[in-house]
Scaffold this motif. Structure first.
Motif, short mmCIF file in Angstrom:
data_model
loop_
_atom_site.label_atom_id
_atom_site.label_comp_id
_atom_site.label_asym_id
_atom_site.label_seq_id
_atom_site.Cartn_x
_atom_site.Cartn_y
_atom_site.Cartn_z
N LYS A 22 0.91 -1.29 0.16
CA LYS A 22 0.01 0.15 0.08
C LYS A 22 1.01 1.29 -0.15
O LYS A 22 0.65 2.01 -0.76
CB LYS A 22 -0.96 -0.13 1.31
CG LYS A 22 -1.63 1.41 1.55
CD LYS A 22 -2.53 1.34 2.71
CE LYS A 22 -1.70 1.87 3.80
NZ LYS A 22 -1.50 3.14 4.11
N ALA A 48 -9.32 -0.15 0.07
CA ALA A 48 -9.88 1.11 0.24
C ALA A 48 -9.04 2.57 -0.05
O ALA A 48 -9.59 3.45 -0.53
CB ALA A 48 -10.79 1.25 1.69
N ASP A 49 -7.96 2.54 0.53
CA ASP A 49 -7.05 3.57 0.41
C ASP A 49 -6.75 3.79 -1.25
O ASP A 49 -6.70 4.99 -1.54
CB ASP A 49 -5.70 3.55 1.04
CG ASP A 49 -6.00 4.06 2.52
OD1 ASP A 49 -7.11 4.41 2.92
OD2 ASP A 49 -4.68 4.19 3.22
N GLN A 52 -9.78 5.12 -2.58
CA GLN A 52 -10.02 6.53 -2.41
C GLN A 52 -9.19 7.61 -3.33
O GLN A 52 -9.38 8.68 -3.61
CB GLN A 52 -9.65 6.75 -0.89
CG GLN A 52 -9.80 8.05 -0.36
CD GLN A 52 -11.35 8.74 -0.54
OE1 GLN A 52 -12.18 8.18 -0.84
NE2 GLN A 52 -11.49 10.20 -0.33
N LYS A 100 -9.83 12.22 4.22
CA LYS A 100 -9.95 10.59 4.33
C LYS A 100 -8.86 9.98 4.45
O LYS A 100 -8.80 8.72 4.86
CB LYS A 100 -10.93 9.88 3.45
CG LYS A 100 -12.39 10.54 3.67
CD LYS A 100 -13.49 9.32 3.16
CE LYS A 100 -14.96 10.17 3.16
NZ LYS A 100 -15.26 10.61 1.98
N MET A 101 -7.58 10.56 3.72
CA MET A 101 -6.56 9.86 3.76
C MET A 101 -5.33 10.62 3.70
O MET A 101 -5.14 11.30 2.75
CB MET A 101 -6.37 8.99 2.50
CG MET A 101 -5.32 7.80 2.26
SD MET A 101 -5.06 6.92 0.74
CE MET A 101 -6.05 8.22 -0.50
N CYS A 126 -4.96 8.23 9.61
CA CYS A 126 -5.17 7.59 11.00
C CYS A 126 -4.95 8.60 12.12
O CYS A 126 -3.93 9.53 12.08
CB CYS A 126 -4.16 6.55 11.23
SG CYS A 126 -4.50 4.89 10.27
N LEU A 381 -5.58 1.76 11.30
CA LEU A 381 -5.05 0.68 10.52
C LEU A 381 -4.24 -0.55 11.23
O LEU A 381 -4.81 -1.59 11.19
CB LEU A 381 -4.48 1.25 9.36
CG LEU A 381 -3.90 0.46 8.19
CD1 LEU A 381 -4.85 -0.56 7.61
CD2 LEU A 381 -3.22 1.58 7.10
N TYR A 404 -13.51 -1.00 8.78
CA TYR A 404 -13.14 -0.33 7.58
C TYR A 404 -11.71 0.26 7.92
O TYR A 404 -11.04 0.34 6.83
CB TYR A 404 -14.20 0.94 7.15
CG TYR A 404 -14.41 2.05 8.45
CD1 TYR A 404 -15.14 1.85 9.33
CD2 TYR A 404 -13.42 2.98 8.66
CE1 TYR A 404 -15.40 2.75 10.38
CE2 TYR A 404 -13.52 3.76 9.76
CZ TYR A 404 -14.60 3.73 10.78
OH TYR A 404 -14.58 4.59 11.80
N HIS A 405 -11.17 0.41 8.95
CA HIS A 405 -9.96 0.70 9.05
C HIS A 405 -8.87 -0.41 8.54
O HIS A 405 -7.81 -0.30 7.82
CB HIS A 405 -9.52 0.73 10.58
CG HIS A 405 -9.87 2.04 11.23
ND1 HIS A 405 -9.27 3.30 11.01
CD2 HIS A 405 -11.00 2.29 12.16
CE1 HIS A 405 -10.14 4.20 11.56
NE2 HIS A 405 -11.02 3.50 12.29
N ARG A 408 -8.62 -0.58 4.72
CA ARG A 408 -7.71 0.57 4.16
C ARG A 408 -6.54 0.02 3.74
O ARG A 408 -5.79 0.39 2.79
CB ARG A 408 -7.56 1.67 5.22
CG ARG A 408 -8.71 2.59 5.34
CD ARG A 408 -8.41 3.73 6.34
NE ARG A 408 -7.09 4.35 5.54
CZ ARG A 408 -6.29 4.82 6.53
NH1 ARG A 408 -6.57 4.90 7.75
NH2 ARG A 408 -4.93 5.40 6.13
#
Ligand code: UD1
Length: 429
Positions: A22, A48-49, A52, A100-101, A126, A381, A404-405, A408
């Motif tokens: 990631k 998810a990251d 996004q 969100k990120m 985070c 995360l 959901y964490h 990611r």
């Protein structure tokens, strides 16, 4: 909201394929903004990251085509992204997307380098410590950008383009190094970055940028030199394997016992963590396909560890190691030196019956024979996955809320673990 249900107490046995990293995939996708030609990235994890960041890049006008095998297909592989930033239609990254990120803030570097302007919301991500961006801004100012902060946005301008400079980081920063590196590729003249982060993901991004025509030497060491070029081209690059995912599953096996092949893992990316695991009583062997982790019979030994920048023990494995140490023989001390406040998992691990005392930036973990399953909450995360590790070894049922964490940063976590014999399932809704 999805939850993950685990019934603990089973050993892990089998093979876990390691996904693309990631923390390399995100900056590599962002690097696509530096060129009007297509960048093809292979082995991009479905996270998810990543999704996004696709939305954020789409907002700038970037076109992304995804190909590759899907989850559940035989011989699963990560996806291939064909990314084209031929037409950048907007140089603003809005709050709704960036909040969100945290890594999405890094778009500021390629936008500024290529378009000579960018307006990017201050980041989210985070909740681990304050995580400022002062060093990123310092690096861009050194390269000649004019920067103002207004209404929660960082507004950066360099009407005549960026200029090569000497950038010395007061503190080792992965984000600062990525931003300085990307921005300097299109600056006029030479940039020298000192006290640069040496994380393997920096080297992976530099390798890709060089394939795109950049002139970077020294990436992966504390001194990086970049000769600016007028233009970058398209390229094709494979994302390196995820060392944090590798270390996480290695810790899970050390915790439950068993025998697991981490397929596609590269040991040199996490030697410090593998050394700690060996000290803790796991057997680690390296083979052509990756890393094999076993623990049979012997108990878990207590170890004392301090997190540090690469090649030290990674902060992103601190929570997982703490979960492992809750079942060690004796007391262990785990010191977090990178982020303040990265101990949110302590109170959740306590729900399993773990005994952990905080002493400033050190957690003292009192090892015990048994953990008991419990309802717990994912907070960030890496902390979330430490709860999964504890749940796999605990007696009875564990329910991890707010997964959901996990989504990611961990691809197909429950599939990978259940294929090795764990009782773990996602409960949707
Ligand atoms: C990256 C990783 C994250 C990992 C971390 C440390 C990604 C997407 N994330 O985060 O998983 O935990 O490296 O290995 O790659 N700092 C400042 N000012 C700044 C920037 C950072 O003071 O301008 C501080 C931070 O608050 C922190 C330390 O420097 O205490 C390290 O942060 P940094 O290396 O930049 O972490 P990230 O790039 O955010």
């Amino acid at each position: 909201m999805d939850r993950i249900r685990i019934v603990g107490g089973k050993q892990l046995n089998g093979t876990i394929p390691i996904s693309g990293a990631k923390n390399a995939a995100l900056p590599l996708m962002i690097a696509s903004l530096l060129t009007d030609q297509t960048l093809i990235l292979d082995n991009v994890p479905r996270l998810a990251d990543v999704a996004q960041l696709q939305r954020i890049l789409g907002n700038h006008g970037v076109d992304i085509m995804a190909a590759g095998k899907r989850s559940g297909d035989h011989e699963y592989q990560g996806q291939t992204l064909h990314i084209s930033a031929a037409n950048i239609i907007d140089t603003t990254a809005p709050y709704e997307l960036v909040s969100k990120m945290r890594a999405s803030f890094w778009v500021i570097a390629p936008l500024l380098a290529r378009m000579h302007e960018a307006k990017v919301s201050l980041p989210g991500g985070c909740a681990i410590g304050t995580r400022p961006v002062d060093l990123l801004i310092m690096a861009l100012e050194k390269l000649g950008a004019d920067i103002t902060i207004d209404g929660g946005y960082v507004i950066a301008k360099a009407p005549g383009g960026l200029k090569g400079a000497e950038i010395d980081f007061a503190k080792v920063t992965v984000s600062g190094t990525h931003v300085a590196l990307m921005a300097a590729t299109l600056a006029k003249g030479t940039t020298v970055i000192t006290n640069a982060a040496c994380e393997p993901e920096i080297l992976d991004v530099a390798d890709c940028l060089n394939k795109m025509g950049a002139r970077i030497t020294g990436a992966g060491t504390p001194r990086i030199t970049i000769e600016g070029v007028a233009k970058l081209n398209g390229a094709r690059h494979t994302v390196l394997p995820d060392r944090i995912e590798t270390g996480t599953y290695a810790m899970a096996v050390a915790m439950t016992g068993g025998d697991v092949q981490l397929s596609g893992a590269r040991p040199e990316l996490l030697q410090a963590a593998l050394d700690v695991l060996a000290q803790a009583g796991a057997n680690i062997t390296v083979n052509n396909d990756g890393i094999r982790v076993t623990r049979n019979g012997a108990g878990i030994k207590a170890v004392n560890v301090e997190t540090a920048p690469f090649p030290g023990f990674p902060t992103d494995l601190q929570a997982q190691l703490m979960a492992l140490m809750t079942r060690a023989d004796g007391n262990s001390r785990i010191t977090e030196t990178i982020f303040e406040n990265r101990f949110m998992h302590v109170q959740e691990l306590a729900r399993f019956g773990a005994r952990i005392h905080l002493d400033g930036e050190t957690a003292v973990v009192e090892g015990m024979k048994e953990l008991r399953g419990a309802p717990v909450m994912a907070t960030d995360l890496r902390a979330s996955v430490s709860l999964v590790i504890a749940g796999l070894a605990a007696e009875g049922e564990t329910m991890v809320n707010r997964v959901y964490h996990l989504d990611r940063g961990f691809e197909r976590l429950e599939d990978k673990l259940s294929a090795c014999g764990a009782t773990i399932e996602r409960i949707s809704g």
